[in-house]
Design a protein around this motif. Structure first.
Motif, short mmCIF file in Angstrom:
data_model
loop_
_atom_site.label_atom_id
_atom_site.label_comp_id
_atom_site.label_asym_id
_atom_site.label_seq_id
_atom_site.Cartn_x
_atom_site.Cartn_y
_atom_site.Cartn_z
N ALA A 1 0.83 -1.47 -0.08
CA ALA A 1 0.14 0.02 0.45
C ALA A 1 0.94 1.97 0.00
N ALA A 2 1.99 1.29 0.69
CA ALA A 2 2.77 2.45 1.07
C ALA A 2 3.50 2.83 -0.49
N ARG A 3 3.76 1.80 -1.44
CA ARG A 3 4.63 1.53 -2.42
C ARG A 3 3.46 2.43 -3.07
N VAL A 4 2.55 2.00 -3.39
CA VAL A 4 1.19 2.41 -4.53
C VAL A 4 0.98 4.02 -4.38
N PHE B 1 -6.18 3.70 -11.40
CA PHE B 1 -5.43 3.15 -10.57
C PHE B 1 -5.05 1.92 -10.70
N GLY B 2 -6.08 1.29 -11.72
CA GLY B 2 -5.19 -0.28 -11.89
C GLY B 2 -4.30 -0.40 -12.55
N LEU B 3 -3.53 0.58 -13.30
CA LEU B 3 -2.44 0.80 -13.93
C LEU B 3 -1.49 1.16 -12.70
N VAL C 1 -1.58 0.53 -9.62
CA VAL C 1 -0.93 -0.75 -8.57
C VAL C 1 -0.28 -1.52 -9.51
N LYS C 2 -0.61 -1.90 -10.48
CA LYS C 2 0.33 -3.24 -11.92
C LYS C 2 1.80 -2.47 -11.75
N ARG C 3 2.11 -1.14 -11.90
CA ARG C 3 3.44 -0.94 -12.04
C ARG C 3 3.77 -0.59 -10.37
N TYR C 4 2.90 -0.54 -9.32
CA TYR C 4 3.78 -0.37 -8.17
C TYR C 4 3.55 -1.46 -7.12
N SER C 5 2.77 -2.14 -7.29
CA SER C 5 2.29 -3.14 -6.94
C SER C 5 2.34 -5.17 -6.93
N GLY C 6 2.84 -5.33 -8.25
CA GLY C 6 3.23 -6.29 -9.14
C GLY C 6 2.03 -6.87 -9.41
N ASP C 7 1.61 -8.51 -8.67
CA ASP C 7 0.11 -9.12 -9.25
C ASP C 7 -0.57 -8.65 -8.32
N PRO D 1 -3.87 -7.57 -7.23
CA PRO D 1 -5.70 -7.79 -7.36
C PRO D 1 -6.08 -5.84 -7.35
N ALA D 2 -5.58 -5.07 -8.71
CA ALA D 2 -6.18 -3.66 -7.56
C ALA D 2 -6.75 -3.23 -6.95
N ARG D 3 -8.11 -4.41 -7.18
CA ARG D 3 -9.09 -4.32 -6.38
C ARG D 3 -8.80 -4.33 -4.75
N ALA D 4 -7.87 -5.26 -4.42
CA ALA D 4 -7.65 -5.61 -2.69
C ALA D 4 -6.62 -4.77 -2.36
N ILE D 5 -5.98 -3.69 -3.46
CA ILE D 5 -5.44 -2.15 -2.72
C ILE D 5 -6.35 -0.89 -1.94
N LEU D 6 -7.24 -1.26 -3.10
CA LEU D 6 -8.03 -0.40 -2.80
C LEU D 6 -8.98 -0.39 -1.89
#
Length: 280
Positions: free
Chosen positions: A97-100, A129-131, A133-139, A141-146
């Motif tokens: 989350a901090a990286r995102v 937001f999907g991009l 998360v993909k760029r800064y949190s790897g694999d 899911p964007a929904r989990a980070i959100l």
């Protein structure tokens, strides 16, 4: 007084200083001395078993008993009950989350012309937001980070469904549990740095500094609180930008040996030194 006695007394004083704010947290949150004592035993055994072995020899229960002052039977019992010290799910959640958030703050694809974080569409590969998360949190899911950022109050969902960042750092606003987990991570890092400097500070020091004055006015402290937060955040964002370029989770093209964790932490402190009037 010989040197060993003086050292022991100083260590006891320092330990008391360390424990006082920790015990304040424990009492406020309902942890008894017995529960704390049990945790301390477990940590003594874990550290003694895994970090104080004699080079070239397998660590033994008898040696851990001598190091810790516990009985062999107690050491054996605690070892049988341990489940390892792997990175917890909470630490992994914190890191991702901090990286995102850091990427959102500094990456020009997700900021406006003034450098402020944009409100992002929750889906989509083009500056969404999907991009991010993909760029800064790897694999992950964007929904989990959100869900995580919404849970701790770091973002909010606007009426048009876009996601707006509320904080330039991962600072949980709504969960005492998350704040406690950060306490464990951050304080352990500081003590690790102090321990390193006690052992290797002359030859290989870790940076450890602070600035403090103890006769300040309330007006000056109020100003300093804002000034220090503003400048410290700017420094951390600069350090984050450099580190991200060298982290293989963020930049898969990085080449090099080993896997290390490194960073820098900044904290603010304030204390009222005036004696409070006694209640009558």
């Amino acid at each position: 007084m010989d040197a060993s006695t003086k050292f022991a007394q100083t260590l006891a004083l320092v330990t008391t200083q360390l424990l006082r704010p920790l015990v304040r947290v424990l009492l406020r949150n309902g942890m008894s001395f017995n529960a704390f004592s049990d945790l301390a035993r477990r940590v003594y055994v874990d550290v003694g078993m895994n970090e104080f072995e004699i080079p070239g020899k397998k660590q033994t229960i008898s040696r851990v008993a001598i190091l810790s002052g516990l009985s062999r039977k107690e050491v054996q019992r605690l070892l049988e009950e341990q489940h390892g010290a792997a990175k917890t799910e909470a630490q992994e959640r914190y890191n991702r989350a901090a990286r995102v958030i850091a990427g959102w703050v500094r990456d020009k694809d997700f900021t406006d012309t003034a450098g402020q974080p944009l409100a992002l569409n929750p889906e989509g590969d083009s500056a969404g937001f999907g991009l991010l998360v993909k760029r800064y949190s790897g694999d992950v899911p964007a929904r989990a980070i959100l869900d995580e950022l919404l849970r701790v109050g770091a973002v909010e969902r606007l009426e048009d469904d876009r996601i707006r960042l509320l904080s330039r750092a991962y600072i949980p606003r709504t969960s005492d549990l998350d704040k406690l987990e950060i306490l464990g991570t951050d304080v352990s890092d500081l003590i690790y740095t102090i321990d390193h400097n006690l052992q290797h500070g002359t030859a290989d020091p870790f940076f450890q500094r602070k600035v403090m004055y103890d006769n300040l006015t309330a007006e000056a402290v109020k100003h300093f609180r804002h000034l220090s937060a503003e400048q410290a955040q700017a420094l951390l964002e600069k350090m984050d930008e450099w580190l991200s370029k060298h982290d293989r989770d963020v930049n898969s093209s990085v080449q090099g040996m080993g896997r290390l964790r490194a960073g820098i932490g900044i904290y603010y402190f304030e204390e009222n030194l005036e004696r409070q009037p006694e209640e009558k």
